[in-house]
Write a protein that holds these residues in place. Sequence first.
Motif, PDB file in Angstrom:
ATOM      1  N   UNK A 141      -0.165   2.944  12.330  1.00 42.52           N
ATOM      2  CA  UNK A 141       1.049   3.566  11.799  1.00 42.52           C
ATOM      3  C   UNK A 141       0.769   4.406  10.554  1.00 42.52           C
ATOM      4  N   UNK A 142       1.654   5.368  10.320  1.00 43.73           N
ATOM      5  CA  UNK A 142       1.583   6.159   9.092  1.00 43.73           C
ATOM      6  C   UNK A 142       1.824   5.262   7.880  1.00 43.73           C
ATOM      7  N   UNK A 143       2.677   4.260   8.040  1.00 45.02           N
ATOM      8  CA  UNK A 143       2.931   3.322   6.948  1.00 45.02           C
ATOM      9  C   UNK A 143       1.631   2.679   6.472  1.00 45.02           C
ATOM     10  N   UNK A 144       0.798   2.232   7.418  1.00 46.27           N
ATOM     11  CA  UNK A 144      -0.450   1.578   7.042  1.00 46.27           C
ATOM     12  C   UNK A 144      -1.357   2.533   6.260  1.00 46.27           C
ATOM     13  N   UNK A 145      -1.453   3.776   6.715  1.00 45.27           N
ATOM     14  CA  UNK A 145      -2.262   4.766   5.992  1.00 45.27           C
ATOM     15  C   UNK A 145      -1.743   4.940   4.566  1.00 45.27           C
ATOM     16  N   UNK A 146      -0.424   4.971   4.424  1.00 43.46           N
ATOM     17  CA  UNK A 146       0.185   5.105   3.096  1.00 43.46           C
ATOM     18  C   UNK A 146      -0.071   3.864   2.253  1.00 43.46           C
ATOM     19  N   UNK A 147       0.035   2.673   2.875  1.00 41.97           N
ATOM     20  CA  UNK A 147      -0.198   1.428   2.145  1.00 41.97           C
ATOM     21  C   UNK A 147      -1.610   1.379   1.579  1.00 41.97           C
ATOM     22  N   UNK A 148      -2.592   1.752   2.400  1.00 43.35           N
ATOM     23  CA  UNK A 148      -3.985   1.734   1.944  1.00 43.35           C
ATOM     24  C   UNK A 148      -4.203   2.713   0.793  1.00 43.35           C
ATOM     25  N   UNK A 149      -3.618   3.897   0.940  1.00 50.08           N
ATOM     26  CA  UNK A 149      -3.819   4.932  -0.064  1.00 50.08           C
ATOM     27  C   UNK A 149      -3.189   4.558  -1.404  1.00 50.08           C
ATOM     28  N   UNK A 150      -2.074   3.834  -1.361  1.00 50.39           N
ATOM     29  CA  UNK A 150      -1.336   3.539  -2.595  1.00 50.39           C
ATOM     30  C   UNK A 150      -1.700   2.174  -3.196  1.00 50.39           C
ATOM     31  N   UNK A 151      -2.626   1.443  -2.564  1.00 50.79           N
ATOM     32  CA  UNK A 151      -3.009   0.113  -3.064  1.00 50.79           C
ATOM     33  C   UNK A 151      -4.444   0.152  -3.580  1.00 50.79           C
ATOM     34  N   UNK A 152      -4.587   0.215  -4.894  1.00 54.71           N
ATOM     35  CA  UNK A 152      -5.915   0.323  -5.498  1.00 54.71           C
ATOM     36  C   UNK A 152      -6.618  -1.037  -5.501  1.00 54.71           C
ATOM     37  N   UNK A 153      -7.861  -1.052  -5.028  1.00 53.81           N
ATOM     38  CA  UNK A 153      -8.614  -2.302  -4.939  1.00 53.81           C
ATOM     39  C   UNK A 153      -8.966  -2.819  -6.327  1.00 53.81           C
ATOM     40  N   UNK A 154      -8.681  -4.107  -6.559  1.00 54.38           N
ATOM     41  CA  UNK A 154      -9.055  -4.762  -7.812  1.00 54.38           C
ATOM     42  C   UNK A 154      -9.854  -6.028  -7.488  1.00 54.38           C
TER      43      UNK A 154
END
Length: 201
Positions: A141-154
């Motif tokens: 889904x496009x949502x998943x692509x957006x989620x990954x892009x907006x969630x910075x790995x810590x």
Amino acid sequence: MIKMIRVWAAVALVLLLTGCQSSLMTKSGKEATTVAPGGATVVFLRPSSFGGAIQSSVYDVTGGQTTFGGIVSTKTSVQMQVPAGEHLFMVIAENADFMNANLDAGKTYYVLVMPRIGVWKARFSLIPIHNDASAKYNLQSKDFADWKQSSELVVKTPGADAWYQQNKADIEAKRLDYMKKWDRMEPEHKAELTLHAQDGV
């Protein structure tokens, strides 16, 4: 009286989590591309800003043994490397919630850390993201692509592990308390809260 003590313990844990991200977690940049032989990677994404400064912590609680993964705040992600096979994961904030997983070695899996309205602060649930385009939450889904892009790995700092040791007793008490609800859950509901081996990439 016991119920009131549990409520205040929950509030205390939430307050301890609020605002501690900057000192306990640090930016990593990229997801790990290598994993130990026989291992799998699970990435917990919290792309939503709902819940504001309230943070949650994620754990592997397979077999009643608790392994601390990290603290997930808004717009961040945390990853855990675990042995392949069956697992039970947990998220804690005001509440505790759980998710089953069956993981294949060498694969990466994704989980949505979803905030929802709680009594005192935001509560959180773990939502499996499936490798099936027909699923509500899916990798295509496009949502998943957006989620990954907006969630910075810590990743955890030494202070995060110290925080966990200081709060371990309260965390374990909450795990045991909410596990009763999980154990009573209908099988079809648990099935909705399960990552399957084929969901990995």
